[in-house]
Design a protein around this motif. Structure first.
Motif, mmCIF file in Angstrom:
data_model
loop_
_atom_site.group_PDB
_atom_site.id
_atom_site.type_symbol
_atom_site.label_atom_id
_atom_site.label_comp_id
_atom_site.label_asym_id
_atom_site.label_seq_id
_atom_site.Cartn_x
_atom_site.Cartn_y
_atom_site.Cartn_z
ATOM 1 N N ASN A 103 0.843 -1.191 0.000
ATOM 2 C CA ASN A 103 0.000 0.000 0.000
ATOM 3 C C ASN A 103 0.883 1.248 0.000
ATOM 4 O O ASN A 103 1.575 1.542 0.972
ATOM 5 N N ASP A 104 0.862 1.997 -1.113
ATOM 6 C CA ASP A 104 1.716 3.178 -1.236
ATOM 7 C C ASP A 104 1.361 4.246 -0.208
ATOM 8 O O ASP A 104 2.251 4.940 0.316
ATOM 9 N N GLU A 105 0.073 4.376 0.095
ATOM 10 C CA GLU A 105 -0.332 5.403 1.066
ATOM 11 C C GLU A 105 0.208 5.099 2.457
ATOM 12 O O GLU A 105 0.686 5.993 3.156
ATOM 13 N N ALA A 106 0.117 3.825 2.860
ATOM 14 C CA ALA A 106 0.648 3.445 4.168
ATOM 15 C C ALA A 106 2.157 3.645 4.219
ATOM 16 O O ALA A 106 2.705 4.120 5.229
#
Length: 440
Positions: A388-391
């Motif tokens: 997950n890029d956001e995490a």
């Protein structure tokens, strides 16, 4: 050792091994058990090794077995000092060592009283408890359609037999440690295990597979588990072998009324790994929980095949498998839920989630539902993607370096499975090994 020129070379070596063993037998050749072995050998001879043309082996090519030649029934000189690096800290219980498929009592220790659990080697039970073996041997694991199960049924000569009496809780876990000693030769072994848990009894059991040495290894193991009414069992399998290891394992579970089976399968290393976990819920209100974690890297190949056969009404199964794939590794998950016509009010759930860390890694998934009853609740799902890029961005914005953030996210992903392991020293050991592998 010279590699085999073809499948047939290795196959002929295995068939010849059976014939050599048979020639050394006396009256045992006419025993019903040996007739099962002969039938299994004929089936293996007919089936041969599977190829990618077989639907169940579509994504798993066993031709790599031919790149090495193997010694069968090889003895060993392993000592406790040799095994020290493989020990799990603070692990207590009944710890049994099997080296190249053979039980070694001098390396093992059994602490539970005989009134609580009977633990014998498969080789000893063949002589001392023929009725028990005949009642269960090859009654659950199907050698008619699986060539590797047929091969094991024909050639297996050692392993463990565990029997828990009715109304008994085994206080200490049973730890089966299978070690392949390939320090001087390439080794093939065929362990066979039988676990019988009586009515209203409880058992914790773990299987561990490791390799010593730089040689190649081939382990073909079959474990048959029988749970009587109201029996409860926790079963863990940990496979951490070498880059030259071929491992094919089949665990066949048969459950009756109100029995409870709880399992976790963790695959850390091996050139080619195939885990078959087959559960037949052959009683009302039986429950099965199945967890799996696999972490191939390099050019490793890990294949998890599961089958849950709901044969009676009011049964429940829940399955969660997770994979972390890196480099040029390959993963396979084939999970089948089978609901028979009489199995009304079945609840069955299956989920497979994968994280692919490299463009060279490949994940093949095939969830299946085959339902012949109308009053059921069943679902399956699978996902494969990247981190997950956001995490990852959130953690880096809080000052956590990229590599550390990546390791933390992947470790958290694995915890859904690792946290299910109830034998604390094994869980803590695996958490450390997983962290180390993720940090590389």
């Amino acid at each position: 050792m010279t590699p085999y020129a073809s499948y047939n070379d290795f196959k002929e070596q295995l068939l010849a091994s059976f014939r050599d063993n048979e020639e050394r037998m006396n009256g045992e050749r006419k025993a019903p058990l040996h007739q099962i072995r002969r039938a299994a050998l004929r089936q293996f001879d007919q089936l041969g090794f599977p190829t990618i043309r077989h639907e169940e082996w579509k994504y798993s090519n066993v031709s790599g077995l031919m790149k090495q030649a193997f010694e069968l029934d090889e003895t060993t000189t392993l000592t406790p000092n040799d095994l020290a690096p493989l020990e799990i800290p603070n692990l207590d219980g009944n710890i049994l060592y099997f080296v190249n498929g053979r039980y070694h009592p001098e390396l093992s220790h059994i602490v539970s009283p005989a009134g609580q659990v009977q633990i014998t080697s498969f080789a000893s039970a063949l002589k001392s408890e023929p009725d028990l073996i005949s009642a269960h041997f090859a009654q659950y694991a199907n050698y008619q359609e699986n060539s590797f199960t047929a091969l094991n049924t024909a050639l297996a000569n050692d392993g463990v037999v565990v029997r828990v009496p009715d109304n008994t809780t085994v206080d200490q876990p049973i730890i089966l440690r299978f070690i392949t000693d390939s320090r001087t030769k390439n080794i093939a072994s065929q362990p066979r295990n039988l676990i019988v848990v009586g009515k209203n009894s409880e058992l914790m059991l773990a299987e561990s597979y490791r390799t010593l040495g730089e040689g190649a290894s081939f382990v073909n193991v079959v474990t048959e588990i029988v749970l009587d009414r109201d029996a409860r069992m926790q079963y863990y399998k940990v496979q951490d072998e070498t880059e030259k290891a071929y491992h094919i394992g089949t665990t066949q579970v048969n459950q009756t009324d109100s029995s409870h089976f709880y399992s976790a399968t963790v695959t850390l290393n091996g050139s080619f790994v195939r885990n078959n976990l087959n559960i037949r819920l052959d009683g009302q209100y039986a429950e099965a929980f199945m967890y799996g974690l696999y972490m191939p890297n390099g050019r490793q190949h890990v294949d998890n095949h599961t089958l849950v056969d709901h044969a009676m009404p009011n049964s429940y199964s829940n399955e969660l498998y997770k994979g972390i794939l890196d480099d040029n590794s390959t993963g396979v998950f084939n999970g089948k839920i089978f609901v028979r016509p009489d199995a009304q009010k079945t609840n069955a759930y299956q989920s497979c989630k994968n994280v692919v860390l490299s463009p060279g890694a490949t994940m093949n998934t095939k969830p299946q539902l085959e339902i012949y009853a109308d009053d059921v609740k069943c679902s399956h799902g699978t996902t494969t993607g990247q981190l997950n890029d956001e995490a990852l961005f959130y953690m880096r914005s809080r000052g956590i370096p990229k590599d550390e953030a990546r390791t933390l996210l992947l470790y958290a992903f694995s915890q859904d499975v690792l946290s299910q392991i109830k034998i604390q020293p094994i869980r803590e050991y695996l958490e450390r090994v997983v962290q180390e592998k993720l940090g590389k």
